[in-house]
Design an enzyme around this catalytic site. Structure first.
Site, PDB file in Angstrom:
ATOM      1  N   LEU A 152      50.535  25.723  37.794  1.00 10.09           N
ATOM      2  CA  LEU A 152      50.741  24.846  38.687  1.00 10.09           C
ATOM      3  C   LEU A 152      50.227  23.194  38.912  1.00 10.09           C
ATOM      4  O   LEU A 152      50.868  22.539  39.319  1.00 10.09           O
ATOM      5  CB  LEU A 152      50.178  25.472  39.846  1.00 10.09           C
ATOM      6  CG  LEU A 152      50.514  27.309  40.053  1.00 10.09           C
ATOM      7  CD1 LEU A 152      49.269  27.926  41.444  1.00 10.09           C
ATOM      8  CD2 LEU A 152      52.102  27.398  40.224  1.00 10.09           C
ATOM      9  N   ASP A 203      34.331  20.018  32.831  1.00  8.93           N
ATOM     10  CA  ASP A 203      34.439  21.551  33.111  1.00  8.93           C
ATOM     11  C   ASP A 203      33.897  21.439  34.494  1.00  8.93           C
ATOM     12  O   ASP A 203      33.172  20.801  35.128  1.00  8.93           O
ATOM     13  CB  ASP A 203      33.009  21.702  32.251  1.00  8.93           C
ATOM     14  CG  ASP A 203      33.062  22.889  32.555  1.00  8.93           C
ATOM     15  OD1 ASP A 203      33.215  23.395  33.307  1.00  8.93           O
ATOM     16  OD2 ASP A 203      31.908  23.661  31.603  1.00  8.93           O
ATOM     17  N   CYS A 247      43.599  22.697  41.411  1.00  9.94           N
ATOM     18  CA  CYS A 247      44.207  23.584  40.926  1.00  9.94           C
ATOM     19  C   CYS A 247      43.542  24.581  40.052  1.00  9.94           C
ATOM     20  O   CYS A 247      43.980  25.420  39.237  1.00  9.94           O
ATOM     21  CB  CYS A 247      45.639  23.345  39.953  1.00  9.94           C
ATOM     22  SG  CYS A 247      47.373  22.387  41.611  1.00  9.94           S
ATOM     23  N   SER A 263      45.079  31.456  46.768  1.00 12.20           N
ATOM     24  CA  SER A 263      45.380  32.588  46.157  1.00 12.20           C
ATOM     25  C   SER A 263      46.135  33.845  46.843  1.00 12.20           C
ATOM     26  O   SER A 263      45.315  34.139  48.302  1.00 12.20           O
ATOM     27  CB  SER A 263      44.703  33.424  44.985  1.00 12.20           C
ATOM     28  OG  SER A 263      45.686  34.692  44.714  1.00 12.20           O
ATOM     29  N   TYR A 290      37.911  37.367  41.815  1.00 15.07           N
ATOM     30  CA  TYR A 290      39.010  36.917  41.989  1.00 15.07           C
ATOM     31  C   TYR A 290      39.073  36.314  43.222  1.00 15.07           C
ATOM     32  O   TYR A 290      38.839  35.493  44.105  1.00 15.07           O
ATOM     33  CB  TYR A 290      39.841  37.563  40.858  1.00 15.07           C
ATOM     34  CG  TYR A 290      41.317  36.588  41.263  1.00 15.07           C
ATOM     35  CD1 TYR A 290      40.774  34.677  40.345  1.00 15.07           C
ATOM     36  CD2 TYR A 290      41.878  36.687  42.086  1.00 15.07           C
ATOM     37  CE1 TYR A 290      42.095  34.041  40.976  1.00 15.07           C
ATOM     38  CE2 TYR A 290      43.195  35.202  42.199  1.00 15.07           C
ATOM     39  CZ  TYR A 290      43.680  34.257  41.542  1.00 15.07           C
ATOM     40  OH  TYR A 290      44.310  33.142  41.946  1.00 15.07           O
ATOM     41  N   LYS A 324      38.774  33.697  46.104  1.00 14.97           N
ATOM     42  CA  LYS A 324      40.019  32.978  46.757  1.00 14.97           C
ATOM     43  C   LYS A 324      39.914  32.880  47.882  1.00 14.97           C
ATOM     44  O   LYS A 324      40.132  32.224  48.790  1.00 14.97           O
ATOM     45  CB  LYS A 324      41.517  33.035  46.329  1.00 14.97           C
ATOM     46  CG  LYS A 324      41.666  32.945  44.303  1.00 14.97           C
ATOM     47  CD  LYS A 324      41.719  31.201  44.766  1.00 14.97           C
ATOM     48  CE  LYS A 324      42.318  31.324  43.120  1.00 14.97           C
ATOM     49  NZ  LYS A 324      42.126  29.980  42.204  1.00 14.97           N
ATOM     50  N   PHE A 360      53.445  32.764  40.112  1.00 16.25           N
ATOM     51  CA  PHE A 360      53.711  32.179  39.733  1.00 16.25           C
ATOM     52  C   PHE A 360      54.324  32.212  38.795  1.00 16.25           C
ATOM     53  O   PHE A 360      53.526  33.051  37.854  1.00 16.25           O
ATOM     54  CB  PHE A 360      53.292  30.518  40.455  1.00 16.25           C
ATOM     55  CG  PHE A 360      53.600  30.535  41.786  1.00 16.25           C
ATOM     56  CD1 PHE A 360      55.064  29.048  41.916  1.00 16.25           C
ATOM     57  CD2 PHE A 360      53.270  31.213  42.445  1.00 16.25           C
ATOM     58  CE1 PHE A 360      55.081  28.612  43.035  1.00 16.25           C
ATOM     59  CE2 PHE A 360      54.037  30.567  43.896  1.00 16.25           C
ATOM     60  CZ  PHE A 360      54.539  29.623  43.817  1.00 16.25           C
TER      61      PHE A 360
END
Length: 260
Positions: free
Chosen positions: A18, A58, A85, A153, A166, A170, A199
């Site tokens: 992305l 990083d 991203c 997300s 995760y 998000k 995606f």
């Protein structure tokens, strides 16, 4: 904000997926784009393709991020556009039992912290440092100084089994959107977020055809993976529409993810 020739932009995670698609789309409009990424080989190639600058960064390391901003600004000037991203994930249950041995394990806290550090704190670190730089810019039309777009997300609200870390990371990006926009509204800096579904990124490219077909079938319409270029088009729309502020938008073909 019109993406005029010479406007400076930074895309984190810009070496692939992305981020790469977004960097290419912004550069195609005439912007000078710097890529923040940890993958030096692919990042350098993408930067060369678009006439941009690669910065090995990083996002979990303060000094690395500072060095990245310094390099990008030395090459292109102070950015007016930041698109975050950079991110990663893992699949670990909060607690689980081994089916063969019966051994019970808890989610390793360091693995939870790692995802939060990259996806949430890394994103916020780049936002805060970019916004501070944008404050030094002269305002444009509507007193605009800049725009920030973050990548959340669909898992922020539809987290699946094993996605506790995760989804938390998000979901934090979703929750940041409005207060950050309010923090910066007096300075002419807009903040929005995109919540992509499934995606066709390099990660998904490694999946088997069986897995890819099964995942595509879960999308209501169109029944396929999203194209990175479609994510980039959404980012461009958010950049160019000055009335789009403090919002988070799903981009997922109508997908609502099941438990697994």
């Amino acid at each position: 904000m019109k993406i005029d020739q010479g406007v400076a932009a930074i895309v984190t995670g810009g070496a692939s997926g992305l981020g790469e698609a977004t960097a290419r789309a912004i550069a195609a409009q005439g912007a000078k784009v710097a890529l923040f990424d940890f993958n030096e080989e692919t990042g350098t190639k993408v930067a060369a393709d678009i006439g941009g600058t690669f910065c090995k960064v990083d996002v979990t390391d303060e000094a690395s991020v500072d060095a990245g901003f310094a390099k990008a600004r030395a090459a292109h000037g102070q950015e007016r556009i930041l698109v975050n991203c950079a991110g990663t994930g893992n699949v670990i249950k909060t607690a689980s039992r081994d089916r063969e041995t019966g051994e019970i394990k808890a989610f390793p806290t360091d693995q939870f912290e790692r995802i939060i550090q990259i996806n949430l704190i890394g994103t916020f670190r780049c936002c805060a440092k970019s916004a501070a730089g944008m404050l030094s810019l002269d305002p444009l039309e509507d007193k605009a100084r800049g725009v920030i777009i973050n990548t959340s997300s669909a898992a922020a609200v539809d987290g699946q089994i094993g996605q506790a870390a995760y989804s938390a990371s998000k979901g934090g990006i979703v929750s940041l959107t409005l207060p950050m926009a309010r923090d910066l509204m007096g300075e002419g800096i807009r903040v929005n977020a995109i919540l992509p579904g499934i995606f066709d990124t390099p990660l998904m490219a490694r999946a088997s055809d069986k897995v890819r077909d099964a995942l595509s079938a879960t999308v209501p319409f169109p029944k396929r993976f999203g194209k990175p270029e479609e994510f980039a088009a959404m980012a461009l729309a958010m950049i160019e529409n000055d009335y789009w502020n403090g919002e988070y938008v799903r981009l997922d073909g109508g997908l609502r993810m099941p438990p697994r």
